[in-house]
Write a protein that holds these residues in place. Structure first.
Motif, PDB file in Angstrom:
ATOM      1  N   SER A  46       0.670  -1.537  -0.194  1.00 32.50           N
ATOM      2  CA  SER A  46      -0.044   0.265  -0.515  1.00 32.50           C
ATOM      3  C   SER A  46       1.019   1.416  -0.292  1.00 32.50           C
ATOM      4  O   SER A  46       0.419   1.794  -0.423  1.00 32.50           O
ATOM      5  CB  SER A  46      -1.052   0.047   1.156  1.00 32.50           C
ATOM      6  N   ILE A  47       2.650   1.141   0.311  1.00 30.79           N
ATOM      7  CA  ILE A  47       3.090   2.226   0.784  1.00 30.79           C
ATOM      8  C   ILE A  47       3.455   2.863  -0.756  1.00 30.79           C
ATOM      9  O   ILE A  47       2.945   3.878  -1.450  1.00 30.79           O
ATOM     10  CB  ILE A  47       4.365   1.781   1.635  1.00 30.79           C
ATOM     11  N   ASN A  48       3.745   1.623  -2.156  1.00 25.74           N
ATOM     12  CA  ASN A  48       4.236   2.117  -3.170  1.00 25.74           C
ATOM     13  C   ASN A  48       2.502   1.950  -4.012  1.00 25.74           C
ATOM     14  O   ASN A  48       3.123   1.603  -5.386  1.00 25.74           O
ATOM     15  CB  ASN A  48       5.682   1.627  -3.418  1.00 25.74           C
ATOM     16  N   ARG A  49       2.075   2.045  -3.759  1.00 22.11           N
ATOM     17  CA  ARG A  49       0.697   1.801  -4.480  1.00 22.11           C
ATOM     18  C   ARG A  49       0.825   0.196  -5.081  1.00 22.11           C
ATOM     19  O   ARG A  49       0.159   0.622  -6.490  1.00 22.11           O
ATOM     20  CB  ARG A  49       0.569   3.019  -5.219  1.00 22.11           C
ATOM     21  N   LEU A  50       1.083  -0.868  -4.620  1.00 25.39           N
ATOM     22  CA  LEU A  50       0.694  -2.206  -5.747  1.00 25.39           C
ATOM     23  C   LEU A  50      -0.381  -2.369  -5.044  1.00 25.39           C
ATOM     24  O   LEU A  50      -1.619  -3.371  -5.780  1.00 25.39           O
ATOM     25  CB  LEU A  50       2.036  -3.054  -5.266  1.00 25.39           C
ATOM     26  N   ILE A  57      -6.049   6.821   4.749  1.00 22.79           N
ATOM     27  CA  ILE A  57      -4.879   7.504   3.862  1.00 22.79           C
ATOM     28  C   ILE A  57      -3.529   7.216   4.182  1.00 22.79           C
ATOM     29  O   ILE A  57      -3.027   6.200   4.602  1.00 22.79           O
ATOM     30  CB  ILE A  57      -4.554   9.168   4.068  1.00 22.79           C
ATOM     31  N   VAL A  58      -2.607   6.868   3.344  1.00 20.69           N
ATOM     32  CA  VAL A  58      -0.933   6.560   3.070  1.00 20.69           C
ATOM     33  C   VAL A  58      -0.391   7.866   2.699  1.00 20.69           C
ATOM     34  O   VAL A  58      -0.862   8.001   1.774  1.00 20.69           O
ATOM     35  CB  VAL A  58      -0.183   5.437   1.846  1.00 20.69           C
ATOM     36  N   ARG A  59       0.729   7.801   3.395  1.00 16.43           N
ATOM     37  CA  ARG A  59       1.396   9.236   2.890  1.00 16.43           C
ATOM     38  C   ARG A  59       2.504   8.710   3.317  1.00 16.43           C
ATOM     39  O   ARG A  59       3.007   8.699   3.969  1.00 16.43           O
ATOM     40  CB  ARG A  59       0.841  10.731   4.331  1.00 16.43           C
ATOM     41  N   VAL A  60       3.877   9.465   2.358  1.00 16.86           N
ATOM     42  CA  VAL A  60       4.989   9.774   2.476  1.00 16.86           C
ATOM     43  C   VAL A  60       5.626  10.722   1.914  1.00 16.86           C
ATOM     44  O   VAL A  60       5.298  11.779   0.853  1.00 16.86           O
ATOM     45  CB  VAL A  60       5.568   8.977   0.751  1.00 16.86           C
ATOM     46  N   ASP A  61       6.489  11.456   2.647  1.00 14.95           N
ATOM     47  CA  ASP A  61       6.865  12.533   3.362  1.00 14.95           C
ATOM     48  C   ASP A  61       5.833  13.959   3.274  1.00 14.95           C
ATOM     49  O   ASP A  61       5.670  14.782   2.759  1.00 14.95           O
ATOM     50  CB  ASP A  61       7.445  12.804   1.640  1.00 14.95           C
ATOM     51  N   GLY A  62       4.133  13.701   3.823  1.00 14.58           N
ATOM     52  CA  GLY A  62       3.773  14.127   4.101  1.00 14.58           C
ATOM     53  C   GLY A  62       3.069  14.459   2.996  1.00 14.58           C
ATOM     54  O   GLY A  62       1.761  14.594   3.435  1.00 14.58           O
ATOM     55  N   ARG A  63       2.717  13.803   2.314  1.00 12.68           N
ATOM     56  CA  ARG A  63       1.933  14.040   0.471  1.00 12.68           C
ATOM     57  C   ARG A  63       1.366  12.474   0.339  1.00 12.68           C
ATOM     58  O   ARG A  63       1.791  10.680   0.595  1.00 12.68           O
ATOM     59  CB  ARG A  63       3.049  13.992  -0.431  1.00 12.68           C
ATOM     60  N   ASP A  64      -0.152  12.160   0.651  1.00 10.39           N
ATOM     61  CA  ASP A  64      -0.368  11.216   0.166  1.00 10.39           C
ATOM     62  C   ASP A  64      -0.341  11.145  -0.993  1.00 10.39           C
ATOM     63  O   ASP A  64      -0.322  11.166  -2.649  1.00 10.39           O
ATOM     64  CB  ASP A  64      -2.173  11.616   0.071  1.00 10.39           C
ATOM     65  N   VAL A  65      -0.023   9.781  -1.288  1.00 12.93           N
ATOM     66  CA  VAL A  65       0.363   8.736  -2.215  1.00 12.93           C
ATOM     67  C   VAL A  65      -0.201   9.069  -3.653  1.00 12.93           C
ATOM     68  O   VAL A  65      -0.633   8.688  -4.592  1.00 12.93           O
ATOM     69  CB  VAL A  65       1.137   7.678  -1.754  1.00 12.93           C
ATOM     70  N   ARG A  66      -1.980   8.911  -3.199  1.00 16.31           N
ATOM     71  CA  ARG A  66      -2.511   9.036  -4.487  1.00 16.31           C
ATOM     72  C   ARG A  66      -2.094  10.194  -5.758  1.00 16.31           C
ATOM     73  O   ARG A  66      -2.961  10.672  -6.394  1.00 16.31           O
ATOM     74  CB  ARG A  66      -4.271   8.816  -3.918  1.00 16.31           C
ATOM     75  N   ASP A  67      -2.282  11.061  -4.608  1.00 20.54           N
ATOM     76  CA  ASP A  67      -1.584  12.714  -5.198  1.00 20.54           C
ATOM     77  C   ASP A  67      -0.192  12.755  -6.291  1.00 20.54           C
ATOM     78  O   ASP A  67      -0.063  13.553  -7.253  1.00 20.54           O
ATOM     79  CB  ASP A  67      -2.295  13.670  -4.363  1.00 20.54           C
ATOM     80  N   MET A  68       0.623  11.552  -6.059  1.00 22.20           N
ATOM     81  CA  MET A  68       1.721  11.620  -6.849  1.00 22.20           C
ATOM     82  C   MET A  68       1.704  10.355  -7.998  1.00 22.20           C
ATOM     83  O   MET A  68       1.238   9.617  -7.948  1.00 22.20           O
ATOM     84  CB  MET A  68       2.780  10.784  -5.738  1.00 22.20           C
ATOM     85  N   PRO A  69       2.164  10.937  -9.162  1.00 25.53           N
ATOM     86  CA  PRO A  69       2.170  10.010 -10.118  1.00 25.53           C
ATOM     87  C   PRO A  69       2.784   8.353 -10.311  1.00 25.53           C
ATOM     88  O   PRO A  69       3.702   8.836  -9.039  1.00 25.53           O
ATOM     89  CB  PRO A  69       3.198  11.141 -10.981  1.00 25.53           C
TER      90      PRO A  69
END
Lengths: 251, 510
Positions: A46-50, A57-69
């Protein structure tokens, strides 16, 4: 650095993750331990969206991973899996260089960087031209680690990375990876079903049972946990250690 | 060298090049369509089953039928859309062969994707490959051996099936095979078969080279293989020399000896007049007329009774001259086709018997035959008993035979010669009538229509005086005994001649 807030993931009728909340601070080494089917791998993915959570919500560096390409997210995170996942049709160097290549790094940097990474995982530089099929399990897994590190990620996700190796190689690789974690200031999350391995190399151990966090403690505290299910997991290595100790003492 | 062999070898380069061209194009389209289709279907479980079923179904249609189907389909499409879609030749052959190539390519493509270790796929995804990158960097290279094996199968099948493209007017090695079979010229058949086999083996070998090159990471093998493919493409598609400024005329022929001889005779005349010619031999009976009306061929010979019954769907039976007259008017009005004129002989259905058997029974006409028929056996070619001509004769004379047997024409003649049957449905211009000492029975009630050989020209040639002028000398110039003799030269077993030789003999008179 990494934050899961109330993450739930359902698999058909069952629940793989059931309201899991978890954080890993920068530089931390977290081990995810639990019996088969406890949701460890789903949590990691769930962290690298596999895997896509149904709730939370999963956040990496404070950003929701769903908002990142998704490709950018994944290329910024080193990923090592059980059974290695090296590309059998590429040489060691091509495997190691794949992520920088995907990111468009000039090929002129390849040779130097591959040599550097081979040094880092303690493999001879001549290995660069070999095919994965000619490597031993331990060598292949070192290449897997080198590949994950190639693009200079700050986060490493590892799913049973040393699971298929013999005990000696496994111990050696575990320790050398821990050294890399420290020297490169990585944030690592490692799934393992081997409690001894988790206790010996992680800063924190998260015990997952039936998709829920049962314990989230540093190794020393986990060993003294009173939770019967956690005790059942840590008792195995503890008793082995005690018997070995007794053997060595000649009793 | 044996003249038949020399002629077959002389035809070989052009036919081989045409064969290679249509095969390569079909394999190319098969790959270009089949691989994306396999990739697309692979991730859609339900689509995958349906797709594999569909391409499998195509494969169950005999290649000959698949080819034949595209001719009317393209014809209708061209008429409906008003576009100039060529219904004969390269296009229908290409479409049918491409469809035929799909099955092994799609099936192996799906199998290749299914055979990739899920761990490798997960790793590819986990390190941030896009779908496209995963395909190009991981799935295609890893699946290459299985994919290439599929392409190899497709190549061999396609090159084999391309011999059948002859039937829709696309030149191929099939030209040699079909014309050779028809005239029992086995050397010609052999040259055609060997040519197709050599092409298939060469294609298989080149692809095997690429495959082993990929497997062993050997650059020179891959490069040599790709180089050979490029060379084949050059040979097939780059014009050999600057085409001369002559007009090319396409001559059609149906699939029997007389037609080959007449097409050769037409070719001789047109070449003498300075035209460049191409042949479309072995066309199906109705395909030939439609091809002429659509302008896919410029000229061919057909028979008045066939045109009357099959093309105009008439059931009456006017006298020969009136039928010719009406045909000229009706075909010109309906399709713009020009009847240049009758060649001077008839190739009609006629019932024939061995001379001594006929004398013994006292039979010289169909009226007399009707009395003895219940004790006699009739041998017919494969279609005669289902044709309107037979029903007309049967009705007019009340013919009832003891037994009917069907044969291919060659065996029908042998059957009457050795007494297996008493009466056969012969063709009146067939050389074997004289050769086997047969007599044709008179038709006093005029039940059988006339089958005057007519020279027909495509609509665009109907007013082309230079073209018509080159062919007019053939009108009325071929007597039936000469035609029989020419047919016999090609059909007989000893001292056999090629259709071109027979045509030169036929024309030698003037």
């Amino acid at each position: 650095m990494i934050e899961l807030a109330d993450v739930t993931k359902r698999h058909g009728a069952g629940t793989a993750l059931d309201g899991v909340s978890l954080t890993a601070a920068a530089g931390e080494f977290v081990a995810l331990v639990g019996p088969s089917g406890s949701g460890k791998t789903t949590l990691l993915k769930s962290i690298n969206r596999l895997a896509a959570p149904d709730e939370g919500i999963v956040r990496v560096d404070g950003r929701d991973v769903r908002d990142m390409p998704v490709t950018e997210l994944r290329r910024g995170i080193g990923y090592v899996i059980q059974g290695i996942g090296l590309f059998p049709h590429m040489t060691v160097a091509e495997n190691i260089w794949i992520v920088p290549r995907l990111a468009g790094t000039p090929a002129t940097e390849r040779e130097g960087r591959v040599a550097e990474l081979l040094d880092l995982v303690a493999l001879p530089r001549e290995f660069a031209g070999r095919m994965p099929s000619s490597l031993s399990g331990g060598q292949a897994q070192r290449v897997g680690v080198a590949r994950a590190l190639a693009a200079g990620p700050r986060i490493m996700l590892m799913d049973e990375p040393f699971g298929a190796l013999d005990p000696v190689t496994r111990d050696e690789l575990g320790r050398s990876y821990r050294a890399l974690h420290d020297s490169l200031a990585l944030t690592s999350i490692m799934v393992t079903h081997d409690m001894a391995e988790a206790l010996l190399i992680a800063d924190r151990i998260v015990v997952l049972i039936d998709g829920r966090v049962r314990a989230d403690l540093p190794p020393a505290e986990l060993l003294s946990s009173q939770d019967p299910e956690v005790r059942a997991l840590v008792d195995v290595p503890r008793r082995q250690a005690e018997r070995l100790h007794a053997l060595a003492e000649g009793r | 060298m044996n003249p038949a062999l020399a002629e077959a070898l002389g035809d070989l380069p052009v036919l081989m090049r045409a064969h290679l061209g249509v095969s390569l194009a079909a394999i190319g389209i098969g790959v270009a369509v089949g691989l994306p289709l396999a990739w697309w279907a692979w991730e859609r479980r339900r689509v995958r089953g349906a797709l594999l079923g569909a391409v499998g179904l195509i494969q169950t249609i005999p290649a000959l039928a698949l080819l034949a189907l595209f001719y009317p389909m393209l014809l209708v499409l061209g008429q409906a859309s008003g576009l100039a879609i060529p219904a004969l030749g390269f296009l229908p052959a290409l479409i049918a062969l491409s469809l035929y190539a799909l099955l092994p390519i799609v099936r192996n493509g799906v199998a290749a994707l299914a055979g990739i270790d899920p761990g490798v796929r997960e790793a590819a995804e986990g390190i941030g490959m896009t779908r496209r990158q995963r395909l190009l960097l991981v799935e295609l290279p890893l699946g290459a051996p299985v994919i290439l094996a599929g392409i190899r199968t497709a190549a061999v099948w396609t090159i084999g099936a391309a011999t059948l493209a002859t039937t829709v007017g696309q030149p191929s090695m099939g030209d040699l095979i079909f014309s050779g079979l028809q005239t029992e010229n086995w050397l010609r058949v052999l040259v055609g078969c060997l040519g197709a086999a050599v092409l298939a083996l060469a294609a298989d070998g080149v692809l095997a080279l690429v495959e082993s090159g990929l497997a062993r990471r050997s650059r020179w093998r891959v490069r040599l293989g790709l180089g050979l493919i490029a060379a084949a493409l050059l040979v097939a598609f780059v014009p050999w020399r600057n085409a001369p400024e002559q007009e090319t005329v396409v001559i059609g022929a149906k699939n029997f000896s007389e037609q080959f001889i007449l097409a050769s005779a037409i070719e001789e005349r047109l070449r003498a007049a300075g035209y460049r010619t191409e042949r479309r031999d072995g066309l199906g009976s109705t395909v030939a007329y439609r091809a002429l009306a659509a302008g896919d061929i410029d000229v061919y010979v057909d028979y008045s009774g066939t045109l009357w019954a099959n093309i105009l769907a008439r059931t009456d039976n006017p006298p020969a001259a009136e039928m010719r007259q009406q045909l000229s008017e009706l075909l010109a009005r309906r399709d713009g086709v020009a009847v240049i004129g009758p060649l001077g002989f008839e190739n009609a259905y006629a019932l024939a018997m061995r001379r001594e058997r006929a004398a013994e029974l006292g039979i010289s006409s169909l009226d007399q035959l009707a009395r003895s028929a219940p004790r006699l056996r009739l041998g017919a070619d494969l279609e005669f008993l289902t044709r309107p001509e037979w029903r007309a004769v049967e009705r007019a004379y009340g013919l009832r035979f003891a037994e009917h047997r069907s044969y291919s024409p060659t065996f029908m003649y042998r059957a009457v010669a050795d007494g297996s049957v008493d009466v056969i449905s012969a063709f009146s211009s067939d050389g074997r009538i004289a050769d086997l000492d047969l007599v044709t029975l008179a038709d006093p009630r005029a039940a059988l229509p006339s089958y005057d050989a007519l020279l027909l020209a495509a609509p665009r040639r109907a007013r082309d005086e230079r073209f018509l002028g080159a062919l007019r000398p053939l009108v009325g110039a071929i007597r039936v005994d000469r035609m029989r003799q020419a047919n016999l030269m090609v059909d007989r077993d000893v001292d056999k001649r090629t259709p071109a030789e027979a045509a030169r003999w036929l024309l030698a008179d003037y």
